[in-house]
Scaffold this motif. Structure first.
Motif, PDB file in Angstrom:
ATOM      1  N   HIS A 184      -4.360  10.107  -4.806  1.00 27.78           N
ATOM      2  CA  HIS A 184      -4.137   8.707  -5.145  1.00 27.78           C
ATOM      3  C   HIS A 184      -3.329   8.634  -6.432  1.00 27.78           C
ATOM      4  CE1 HIS A 184      -4.762   4.639  -6.151  1.00 27.78           C
ATOM      5  NE2 HIS A 184      -5.934   4.455  -5.608  1.00 27.78           N
ATOM      6  N   SER A 229      -5.650  -4.071  -2.804  1.00 28.86           N
ATOM      7  CA  SER A 229      -5.773  -3.003  -3.784  1.00 28.86           C
ATOM      8  C   SER A 229      -7.048  -3.230  -4.595  1.00 28.86           C
ATOM      9  CB  SER A 229      -4.533  -2.956  -4.690  1.00 28.86           C
ATOM     10  OG  SER A 229      -4.586  -1.841  -5.563  1.00 28.86           O
ATOM     11  N   TRP A 289      -0.948   4.635  -1.087  1.00 25.16           N
ATOM     12  CA  TRP A 289      -0.699   4.406  -2.508  1.00 25.16           C
ATOM     13  C   TRP A 289       0.725   4.753  -2.928  1.00 25.16           C
ATOM     14  CZ3 TRP A 289      -4.091   1.261  -4.191  1.00 25.16           C
ATOM     15  CH2 TRP A 289      -5.388   1.288  -3.673  1.00 25.16           C
TER      16      TRP A 289
END
Length: 337
Positions: free
Chosen positions: A329, A149, A137
């Motif tokens: 993330h 994604s 990410w």
């Protein structure tokens, strides 16, 4: 278990393959169209989502959104159209690399393999580069020319378009830059006539469908196991676990029965007791966190946490994994997911 029901709700979350439109060869719309026609959406929903989802149409908007316009023709898998646009692109035949990792979305690597097979049937030299989850990410998403994604969707169309497709947006992962598109977003945002606003959104979808850098093969359902004992649960199309609010708005029925059978707060809750036993007056509620759905949901949260051996904020394995992923993330950590 006969007391657990599996429920699914069609939501706004979707899995995507993103082409950065400012980088060759994805600055060529014929090539982008070739790849859009080369993906078999029905196959992906069946094999990747096991049928728990719906086919996408290369826009981030589906029928779960207010003011959705269903007049946009569905793009179908077509070897002929894919081959036609690939030839028109003038591409030199060099490998077109799709970067993917397991973290991109559940089943991303298998989805990429299906995409590769269908693209090759149209003569498109799509190759797959599988990379580690670590760093995906930060080093791949929103950086590399072609990658996988996901998006969790947003409550309204304006927020979805403004977050991911406005040319100045930080998370414009396709690097889409269309002045007409930008102007329409702002125009729709200020329009109070719903008929006109719907028409603006329909045009935004058409522009992205025809010229954008996003390939949307599928919208994922949110699939959850719900105990009969859980009260207050309702389907939420925004995210799983009632958009993350399940611990705040639901409660366990047996906690109410426990309190009622004891004549109020004389019952024992998580080691706390009203002493002496008395009805659930405000003072008693203050002492033990007694009834009201919100208060009992906190007790339920602690009870489940105690059973699972997790901390009070990690009361569900699924939520725990989601939160762990959020820490690593940078996208979902900002509520993008």
């Amino acid at each position: 278990s006969p007391t657990v029901n599996v429920k699914n709700v069609s939501g706004r979350g979707h899995y995507v393959f993103i082409m950065r439109t400012n980088v060759p060869p994805f600055d060529n719309n014929h090539l982008r169209l070739a790849l859009k026609y080369a993906i078999n959406r029905v196959e992906m929903v069946d094999k990747i989502l096991d049928g728990y989802g719906g086919i996408g149409n290369d826009t981030p908007i589906n029928a779960a959104y207010p003011l959705f316009d269903d007049s946009l023709p569905q793009r179908e898998f077509s070897v002929e159209e894919a081959a036609k646009h690939y030839k028109a692109s003038g591409h030199d035949g060099s490998p077109i690399e799709l970067i993917v990792a397991d973290t991109a979305f559940p089943g991303a690597v298998d989805a990429a393999a299906l995409f590769q097979q269908s693209a090759q049937a149209a003569g498109i030299p799509l190759t797959i580069k599988r990379v580690p989850n670590d760093g995906y990410w930060s080093d791949v998403w929103n950086v590399m020319p072609f990658s996988a994604s996901y998006w969790g969707g947003r409550p309204v169309q304006d927020q979805m378009y403004s977050t991911a497709y406005l040319s100045t947006a930080d998370w414009n992962d396709t690097a889409f830059n269309n002045p007409e598109f930008d102007a329409l977003i702002l125009k729709a945002r200020g329009e109070t006539d719903l008929v006109k606003r719907k028409a603006y959104y329909a045009e935004l979808a058409r522009i992205l469908h025809d010229t954008g850098g996003v390939i949307v093969p599928m919208f994922n359902d949110f699939v959850e196991a719900i105990s009969d004992n859980l009260q207050g649960w309702v389907a939420n199309p925004n995210q799983e676990l009632m958009d993350g609010n399940v611990s705040h708005v639901t409660w366990l029925a047996d906690l109410y029965r426990h309190a009622d059978s004891a004549g109020g707060c004389g019952a024992k809750h998580s080691g706390a007791v009203c002493d002496p036993p008395e009805p659930c007056e405000p003072a008693c509620r203050t002492r033990v966190g007694c009834p009201g759905p919100h208060a009992l949901s906190q007790l339920a949260r602690r009870r489940v946490a105690g059973r699972s051996g997790q901390g009070p904020d990690q009361w569900s394995g699924h939520l725990y994994r989601h939160r762990q992923a959020s820490r690593q993330h940078p996208v979902s950590g900002k509520c993008r997911g």
